[in-house]
Design an enzyme around this catalytic site. Structure first.
Site, mmCIF file in Angstrom:
data_model
loop_
_atom_site.group_PDB
_atom_site.id
_atom_site.type_symbol
_atom_site.label_atom_id
_atom_site.label_comp_id
_atom_site.label_asym_id
_atom_site.label_seq_id
_atom_site.Cartn_x
_atom_site.Cartn_y
_atom_site.Cartn_z
ATOM 1 N N CYS A 196 0.819 -1.226 0.000
ATOM 2 C CA CYS A 196 0.000 0.000 0.000
ATOM 3 C C CYS A 196 0.850 1.272 0.000
ATOM 4 C CB CYS A 196 -0.936 0.004 1.199
ATOM 5 S SG CYS A 196 -1.990 -1.448 1.240
ATOM 6 N N HIS A 200 -3.558 7.020 3.208
ATOM 7 C CA HIS A 200 -3.897 5.742 2.585
ATOM 8 C C HIS A 200 -5.299 5.343 3.050
ATOM 9 C CE1 HIS A 200 -3.964 1.714 1.268
ATOM 10 N NE2 HIS A 200 -3.722 1.164 2.447
ATOM 11 N N ASN A 228 -10.012 -0.540 0.235
ATOM 12 C CA ASN A 228 -8.556 -0.401 0.193
ATOM 13 C C ASN A 228 -8.056 -0.884 -1.177
ATOM 14 O OD1 ASN A 228 -5.796 -0.631 0.478
ATOM 15 N ND2 ASN A 228 -5.863 -1.643 2.469
HETATM 16 N N1 COA Z 1 -18.359 -9.449 9.752
HETATM 17 C C1 COA Z 1 -18.722 -9.784 10.985
HETATM 18 N N2 COA Z 1 -17.863 -10.179 11.921
HETATM 19 C C2 COA Z 1 -16.557 -10.204 11.586
HETATM 20 C C3 COA Z 1 -16.105 -9.870 10.302
HETATM 21 C C4 COA Z 1 -17.066 -9.482 9.362
HETATM 22 N N3 COA Z 1 -16.739 -9.121 8.115
HETATM 23 N N4 COA Z 1 -14.765 -9.984 10.270
HETATM 24 C C5 COA Z 1 -14.369 -10.386 11.490
HETATM 25 N N5 COA Z 1 -15.464 -10.527 12.285
HETATM 26 C C6 COA Z 1 -15.511 -10.944 13.681
HETATM 27 C C7 COA Z 1 -14.305 -11.752 14.097
HETATM 28 O O1 COA Z 1 -14.473 -13.102 13.715
HETATM 29 C C8 COA Z 1 -14.313 -11.557 15.576
HETATM 30 O O2 COA Z 1 -15.284 -12.415 16.149
HETATM 31 P P1 COA Z 1 -15.003 -13.141 17.560
HETATM 32 O O3 COA Z 1 -14.841 -12.010 18.541
HETATM 33 O O4 COA Z 1 -16.219 -13.958 17.738
HETATM 34 O O5 COA Z 1 -13.738 -13.905 17.351
HETATM 35 C C9 COA Z 1 -14.814 -10.126 15.741
HETATM 36 O O6 COA Z 1 -15.470 -9.798 14.509
HETATM 37 C C10 COA Z 1 -13.722 -9.107 16.024
HETATM 38 O O7 COA Z 1 -12.653 -9.368 15.128
HETATM 39 P P2 COA Z 1 -11.421 -8.415 15.037
HETATM 40 O O8 COA Z 1 -10.499 -8.926 13.981
HETATM 41 O O9 COA Z 1 -10.854 -8.186 16.405
HETATM 42 O O10 COA Z 1 -12.145 -7.070 14.548
HETATM 43 P P3 COA Z 1 -11.559 -5.645 14.364
HETATM 44 O O11 COA Z 1 -12.346 -4.673 15.099
HETATM 45 O O12 COA Z 1 -10.063 -5.611 14.521
HETATM 46 O O13 COA Z 1 -11.871 -5.367 12.809
HETATM 47 C C11 COA Z 1 -10.686 -5.362 10.746
HETATM 48 C C12 COA Z 1 -11.320 -6.218 11.836
HETATM 49 C C13 COA Z 1 -10.047 -6.277 9.724
HETATM 50 C C14 COA Z 1 -11.783 -4.543 10.102
HETATM 51 C C15 COA Z 1 -9.625 -4.416 11.371
HETATM 52 O O14 COA Z 1 -8.780 -5.146 12.226
HETATM 53 C C16 COA Z 1 -8.792 -3.710 10.366
HETATM 54 O O15 COA Z 1 -9.294 -2.943 9.563
HETATM 55 N N6 COA Z 1 -7.453 -3.889 10.423
HETATM 56 C C17 COA Z 1 -6.513 -3.204 9.587
HETATM 57 C C18 COA Z 1 -6.601 -3.758 8.240
HETATM 58 C C19 COA Z 1 -5.856 -2.952 7.271
HETATM 59 O O16 COA Z 1 -6.071 -1.783 7.171
HETATM 60 N N7 COA Z 1 -4.974 -3.608 6.517
HETATM 61 C C20 COA Z 1 -4.290 -3.030 5.474
HETATM 62 C C21 COA Z 1 -3.214 -2.135 5.956
HETATM 63 S S1 COA Z 1 -2.512 -1.390 4.588
#
Ligand code: COA
Length: 329
Positions: A116, A253, A283
């Site tokens: 990215c 970004h 993204n």
């Molecule tokens: N819909 C519903 N539930 C979801 C889900 C979805 N699409 N994706 C994950 N979950 C669930 C998980 O399974 C987890 O359930 P559990 O508590 O029963 O295990 C719960 O939601 C929380 O998961 P978590 O991964 O802790 O959520 P989060 O708040 O961190 O959000 C992201 C997940 C991926 C949205 C977030 O971590 C994120 O955006 N990270 C950065 C990603 C990024 O920007 N990457 C590129 C960098 S360049």
């Protein structure tokens, strides 16, 4: 002799027409529109057609950027493409394919793999190549077909990514009030395992399933991203003696609205100066910053000489920030 500066002369972008909405994703994985919007700010993303390659996406963005720069393809003396989804895994470079489709021959053309952060990385290279006096007009492209590496059965990643491309022409100028002022780029491979896509035959020689999917430890990436993006902006502003209130447009970004908001609030940037496209494109990795800049440009928000701050973070980990005055018209 007067100093030569590098200037971002134009911006262009292309978003594939096909929209994948959160409602569509509800039918594919166990998720809801509400969850996706609340956790990421994303409402929809674009998907390329099956036969539409990264080079096709990049080409459309490049044509627009060249036209807006008012240069001919014959005046372009380097083509650099940032992508993590090249048409070919190893060779030829997507930059070579785009250059060929544009009829640009016998010039430097290569790809950069910095996830990215790719666009800020190639901006850094273009700045150096122009300031050295060797190059005059460099075509930069950030293009991705991320749908080709996303696992649409994995709800934690498939909601985040989209396809698209952005491009810019970087030219030389003697005027400092339209120059790229400073760029900081960095990387730390200790975090490589947290975000990767896809593995290759080099690391898995006996595995024929080379086309695996993007993998990410979302929560861990999130925390490092917020900290790194914030520190990076503080450092580039301090180094250049610029306070946040002097910035006309903050273009981060576009990965997750919560990450952008956390950085924006820590740095005290007003909402109206922050460019947001994550809600409609998701993204798009190396394409994210030029696509966002293009949107703001087409809305008439960015004018010649405006002070722009870019901030990016991605797999590797790689990160970077840039301060520039818009050199386009
Ligand atoms: N819909 C519903 N539930 C979801 C889900 C979805 N699409 N994706 C994950 N979950 C669930 C998980 O399974 C987890 O359930 P559990 O508590 O029963 O295990 C719960 O939601 C929380 O998961 P978590 O991964 O802790 O959520 P989060 O708040 O961190 O959000 C992201 C997940 C991926 C949205 C977030 O971590 C994120 O955006 N990270 C950065 C990603 C990024 O920007 N990457 C590129 C960098 S360049």
């Amino acid at each position: 002799m007067s100093k030569i500066f590098a200037s971002l002369k134009s911006i262009g972008a292309y978003a594939p027409k096909n929209i994948l909405s959160n409602k569509d994703l509800e039918k594919m994985v166990e998720t809801t529109d509400e969850w996706i919007v609340q956790r990421t700010g994303i409402k929809e993303r674009r998907l390329a057609l099956e036969n539409e390659l990264t080079s096709d996406i990049g080409l459309k963005a490049a044509k627009l950027a060249i036209e807006r720069a008012g240069v001919s393809t014959g005046e372009i003396d380097a083509v650099i493409c940032a992508t993590l989804t090249p048409d070919f895994l190893c060779m030829p470079a997507t930059a070579c394919i785009i250059a060929s489709k544009l009829g640009i021959k016998n010039v430097l053309a290569f790809d950069v793999s910095a996830a990215c952060s790719g666009f800020v990385y190639i901006l850094y290279l273009a700045k150096s190549l122009i300031e050295s006096g060797v190059h005059k007009n460099i075509l930069l492209i950030g293009a991705e077909k991320l749908s080709s590496v996303v696992d649409y059965t994995d709800r934690s990643t498939c909601i985040l990514f989209g396809d698209g491309g952005g491009a810019a022409v970087i030219g030389s100028t003697k005027y400092e009030n339209e120059a790229i002022m400073d760029i900081r780029i960095s990387a730390d491979g200790d975090y490589a395992h947290l975000l990767s896509a896809p593995r290759s035959r080099v690391t898995h020689p006996k595995d024929n399933k080379t086309l695996e999917y993007l993998q990410m430890a979302g929560n861990e990436v999130f925390k490092v991203a917020v900290k790194t993006l914030t520190n990076d902006v503080v450092e580039i502003l301090q180094k250049n003696g610029i306070t946040a209130d002097k910035i006309d447009h903050f273009i981060p970004h576009q990965a997750n609205l919560r990450i952008i908001e956390a950085v924006r609030e820590k740095l005290n940037f007003p909402h109206e100066k922050t460019v947001l496209t994550v809600q409609k494109y998701g993204n798009t990795s190396a394409a994210s910053i030029p696509m966002a800049m293009n949107d703001a440009y087409e809305e008439g928000r960015i004018k010649h000489g405006d002070l722009i701050l870019l901030d990016t973070f991605g797999g590797g980990f790689t990160w970077g920030s840039a301060l520039l005055r818009f050199g386009g018209q």
